[in-house]
Design a protein around this motif. Structure first.
Motif: not given
Length: 203
Positions: A10-20, A27-33, A51-58
């Motif tokens: 699950t974590r890997a799936k989130i990271l792959a989607g967020a990286t894309a 960073y600014e325009a990316a949407s967690l939705n 816990e946050s968009k920042d943490v996910l981005y990092l």
């Protein structure tokens, strides 16, 4: 499947989607939705792991820089690297970016357009990558005669300042977006000039 493996996937799936998403929009325009929609993941699940968009981005950046750094360490070996460390370095770096396009975009976003609020954390994440760069320069300088008024550490510091200046020049990309190939070519040209100058020596 045990809970630990399910959490890892699950974590890997989130990271792959967020990286894309971060690679495509920055960073600014990316949407967690959008990450939720593209991955079929609820926002609650994302916040359970990050816990946050920042943490996910990092976390995405950490994966990117770790993968790039390990690739460079693995491929900067052999005769080609010994004969021409500079050419070997940029060849390996471009090969990595050509096969990891999302990482190429998120890398450029971090080094050219780093979010001001995260600059110190990004600097920590890229420390191993910067060390690989420094070591490449040290190999080039090894067994070369340096100016007596410059130390190796002063040269490396100037080298980093030059890189920062190049990246700053890309702060206003064209309407077509960042041209990675041009950025890499410009980087290689500047390093070449930094090391060998611009004036042809008389025979």
């Amino acid at each position: 499947m045990n809970r630990e493996e399910k959490n890892r996937q699950t974590r890997a799936k989130i990271l792959a989607g967020a990286t894309a998403e971060f690679a495509m929009h920055g960073y600014e325009a990316a949407s967690l939705n959008t990450v939720c929609l593209s991955g079929g993941i609820s926002k609650g699940i994302i916040y359970h792991y990050f816990e946050s968009k920042d943490v996910l981005y990092l976390a995405c950046l950490e994966e990117c820089f770790h993968s790039l750094t390990e690739y460079l360490k693995e491929h900067l070996t052999g005769e080609a690297e010994q004969e021409d460390p500079l050419a070997a370095y940029f060849s390996a770096r471009l090969d990595f970016f050509h096969t990891h396009e999302d990482y190429a975009r998120i890398f450029c976003g971090a080094v050219i357009f780093p979010p001001a609020c995260l600059q110190s954390k990004i600097a920590d994440i890229r420390r191993d990558f910067d060390e690989v760069n420094d070591n490449c320069l040290r190999k080039i300088l090894r067994n070369r005669k340096l100016r007596s008024d410059l130390t190796e550490e002063e040269i490396i510091r100037a080298f980093r300042m030059m890189q920062d200046s190049l990246n700053a020049s890309y702060h206003h990309p064209s309407e077509d977006g960042l041209d990675l190939a041009r950025h890499e070519k410009d980087c290689r040209t500047l390093v070449n000039i930094f090391l060998y100058g611009i004036l042809k020596r008389e025979e």
